[in-house]
Design a protein around this motif. Structure first.
Motif: not given
Length: 166
Positions: A15-22, A27-37
């Motif tokens: 839908s156009g979101m960044s990897k972190k926002d996606a 439902g992933y944690s905000e702390k690990s969202a960047r690496s998980k994305g």
């Protein structure tokens, strides 16, 4: 297997979101969202799912019927109208057993509704446990019962009273 979180991530990414926002949307944690994305974007299942969705052809009606939901490219999520079973005409299409529903979807009897399919999958462990899921203690008890029933002694005779007669 593509999990529900991975599917949410892939749809949010499409839908156009960044990897972190996606990742946060999935439902992933905000702390690990960047690496998980970043990790999920490289996942072969997620890549295959996004390719499959990109190649999916969406049919659009030229003139929609009055008060009918239409699947348009801008709104790619299908939301069926909620009617009673008599209005839909599918009386008897409710399944008590999730395995029966999944078999019907597999054989093409039922349409593949992602929400109902995920709910049936989530309910399976509560109605049908996996083989060998009990653990070591349960296996030992079951084996002991099987051996004990083979070598069990005879039942004691039943005492019957015949009002003093023999």
């Amino acid at each position: 297997m593509l999990t529900a979180q991975k599917r949410k991530f892939a749809l949010a990414l499409m839908s156009g979101m960044s990897k972190k926002d996606a990742a946060i949307e999935a439902g992933y944690s905000e702390k690990s969202a960047r690496s998980k994305g970043s990790q999920l974007a490289k996942d072969p299942e997620v890549i295959a799912f996004t390719e499959r969705k990109k190649n999916e052809v969406i049919e659009v009606d030229d003139v929609p019927a009055y008060r009918k939901n239409v699947n348009t490219p801008a709104d790619n999520v299908y939301t069926p109208t909620v009617n009673t079973s008599e209005e839909r005409g599918d009386v008897g299409r409710y399944y008590e057993d999730p395995i029966e529903y999944l078999k019907a979807v597999m054989n093409g009897v039922e349409p593949d509704d992602m929400g109902r399919r995920d709910a049936a999958k989530a309910m399976l462990p509560y109605t049908h446990p996996k083989k060998g899921e009990g653990g070591k203690k349960d296996a030992k008890q079951a084996a002991a019962k099987a051996v004990a029933s083979k070598f069990a002694g005879m039942a004691p005779p039943q005492l019957v009273v015949n009002n003093g007669k023999q």
